[in-house]
Design a protein around this motif. Structure first.
Motif, mmCIF file in Angstrom:
data_model
loop_
_atom_site.group_PDB
_atom_site.id
_atom_site.type_symbol
_atom_site.label_atom_id
_atom_site.label_comp_id
_atom_site.label_asym_id
_atom_site.label_seq_id
_atom_site.Cartn_x
_atom_site.Cartn_y
_atom_site.Cartn_z
ATOM 1 N N MET A 1 -29.967 -20.106 34.913
ATOM 2 C CA MET A 1 -30.428 -20.022 33.258
ATOM 3 C C MET A 1 -31.225 -18.740 33.143
ATOM 4 O O MET A 1 -30.895 -18.151 32.124
ATOM 5 C CB MET A 1 -31.311 -21.153 32.906
ATOM 6 N N ALA A 2 -31.923 -18.350 33.878
ATOM 7 C CA ALA A 2 -32.797 -17.282 33.780
ATOM 8 C C ALA A 2 -31.710 -15.887 33.762
ATOM 9 O O ALA A 2 -31.777 -15.132 32.952
ATOM 10 C CB ALA A 2 -33.650 -16.842 34.712
ATOM 11 N N ASP A 3 -30.749 -16.142 34.606
ATOM 12 C CA ASP A 3 -29.730 -15.076 34.778
ATOM 13 C C ASP A 3 -29.045 -15.047 33.645
ATOM 14 O O ASP A 3 -28.555 -13.911 32.903
ATOM 15 C CB ASP A 3 -28.631 -15.478 36.013
ATOM 16 N N ALA A 4 -28.550 -16.140 33.067
ATOM 17 C CA ALA A 4 -27.690 -16.163 31.885
ATOM 18 C C ALA A 4 -28.319 -15.527 30.499
ATOM 19 O O ALA A 4 -27.900 -14.767 29.822
ATOM 20 C CB ALA A 4 -27.177 -17.613 31.392
ATOM 21 N N GLN A 5 -29.707 -15.885 30.492
ATOM 22 C CA GLN A 5 -30.361 -15.332 29.580
ATOM 23 C C GLN A 5 -30.797 -13.860 29.575
ATOM 24 O O GLN A 5 -30.080 -13.066 28.482
ATOM 25 C CB GLN A 5 -31.941 -15.890 29.864
ATOM 26 N N GLU B 1 -29.177 -10.738 26.926
ATOM 27 C CA GLU B 1 -30.142 -9.921 26.264
ATOM 28 C C GLU B 1 -29.484 -8.690 26.828
ATOM 29 O O GLU B 1 -29.727 -7.530 25.920
ATOM 30 C CB GLU B 1 -31.571 -10.016 27.194
ATOM 31 N N ASN B 2 -28.927 -8.459 27.718
ATOM 32 C CA ASN B 2 -28.559 -6.977 28.253
ATOM 33 C C ASN B 2 -27.166 -6.605 27.750
ATOM 34 O O ASN B 2 -26.617 -5.403 27.639
ATOM 35 C CB ASN B 2 -28.347 -6.792 29.679
ATOM 36 N N ARG B 3 -26.353 -7.826 26.871
ATOM 37 C CA ARG B 3 -25.019 -7.322 26.425
ATOM 38 C C ARG B 3 -25.181 -6.109 25.642
ATOM 39 O O ARG B 3 -25.739 -5.965 24.812
ATOM 40 C CB ARG B 3 -24.620 -8.448 25.641
ATOM 41 N N GLY B 4 -24.135 -5.328 26.324
ATOM 42 C CA GLY B 4 -24.234 -3.980 25.052
ATOM 43 C C GLY B 4 -24.949 -2.788 25.849
ATOM 44 O O GLY B 4 -24.811 -1.828 25.584
ATOM 45 N N LYS B 5 -26.225 -3.340 26.455
ATOM 46 C CA LYS B 5 -27.136 -2.190 26.641
ATOM 47 C C LYS B 5 -26.675 -1.820 28.230
ATOM 48 O O LYS B 5 -25.589 -2.073 28.603
ATOM 49 C CB LYS B 5 -28.519 -2.954 27.132
ATOM 50 N N ASN B 6 -27.354 -0.688 28.766
ATOM 51 C CA ASN B 6 -26.780 -0.254 29.708
ATOM 52 C C ASN B 6 -27.232 -1.277 31.065
ATOM 53 O O ASN B 6 -27.922 -1.832 31.174
ATOM 54 C CB ASN B 6 -27.847 0.990 30.367
ATOM 55 N N ARG B 7 -26.276 -1.284 32.058
ATOM 56 C CA ARG B 7 -26.258 -2.152 33.365
ATOM 57 C C ARG B 7 -27.421 -1.479 34.136
ATOM 58 O O ARG B 7 -27.395 -0.458 34.445
ATOM 59 C CB ARG B 7 -25.092 -2.322 33.884
ATOM 60 N N ARG B 8 -28.125 -2.349 34.707
ATOM 61 C CA ARG B 8 -29.000 -1.888 35.955
ATOM 62 C C ARG B 8 -28.071 -1.439 37.085
ATOM 63 O O ARG B 8 -27.181 -1.922 37.245
ATOM 64 C CB ARG B 8 -30.016 -2.898 36.231
#
Lengths: 155, 155
Positions: free
Chosen positions: A137-141, A145-152
């Motif tokens: 669930m934390a992963d999905a969260q 949140e990171n959708r559209g942002k830069n990937r780590r």
DNA sequence: ATCATTGCAAACACTTTGCATACGC
DNA sequence: GCGTATGCAAAGTGTTTGCAATGAT
């Protein structure tokens, strides 16, 4: 399923172990904390209850209880041995991300073959490894949140 | 299923590990000896092959191979870690009498539930404990021999 | 009085770490 | 030559053991 003092004493006397205060405390701890504690965890907390409690006694007691079949020692891939007082057949789930070790109901274990390939099976231990619900669930969260942002970067 | 030198090198390079002599020897040992050896066992024998072989390298190599998923570290209830190169899903049987650790075919493992109770299961480890066929036969033998004689005290 | 239990300290076994040397590209 | 691999020795960690003190019957 915390055990009452009476139940603990009964369980100990049934296998011929004298129910001393230390042994009772270990059993109480195991029946109360279902996280499959290590000897160290048990020692740390019981030291507070009985200040003179020694590590040796924890180890002695766990070994004795295990030999008498009152508790189980778990096969894990860690260096420490984990113990539990839940004798009902069940498996364990270890989260490779956060490290929790939970009970896991494994249907196949309810009717284990008593004899397999000529070997007499007395006990099954099943350890499933993966990612637990909380971590998923934390992963999905964080993915949301990171959708559209830069990937780590993969590090 | 002993692996050829070629297969070993391929397996190592596939995960980006340079196939050095020491690493190859460890892989060869693991693919040849299906007894789920400990680091100590591997070291003892490879010391003979490469006299300068160090224990550190055995540990380094086993850890590296495990992290890369080329070999498996087994959850046992012993203090030593056991390793194997057989990546096919299977269980293990530990004889509580003589101590052998054998592979065990477990039908349920052929189709493990990928998701159990909300957890994502990546891997199952099954450890069955009991009395192996050899020990059972030895038991039957000695029981037959002792028929009518004095029983050994339970001691 | 005897035997079991406890607990400290030391020993032990397995594994990891620090660092210097040797090797491969 | 530079980064990786190796190997020795030392440290670390979890557990066991030796033995004396304490407790129970």
């Amino acid at each position: 399923m915390e055990l009452s003092l009476q139940e603990i004493c009964d369980a100990l006397e049934r296998v011929g172990i004298r129910p001393t205060q230390q042994r009772i405390e270990v059993m109480k701890y195991l029946s109360r904390h279902r996280v499959h504690p290590t000897a160290e965890m048990i020692y740390a907390e019981l030291k507070a209850v009985i200040p003179t409690f020694s590590k040796t006694t924890v180890y002695n007691t766990l070994k004795l209880l295990e030999e008498k079949g009152v508790i189980l020692a778990l096969a894990t891939d860690e260096d420490q041995i984990r113990y539990e007082a839940n004798l009902n057949p069940h498996g364990h789930f270890k989260c490779v991300r956060c490290g929790v070790l939970n009970d896991l109901k494994i249907p196949a274990l309810d009717s284990p073959g008593r004899e397999v390939e000529g070997n007499l099976v007395l006990e099954y231990q099943v350890l499933a490894k993966g990612v637990c619900r909380q971590c998923r669930m934390a992963d999905a969260q964080s993915r949301a949140e990171n959708r559209g942002k830069n990937r780590r970067p993969k590090s």
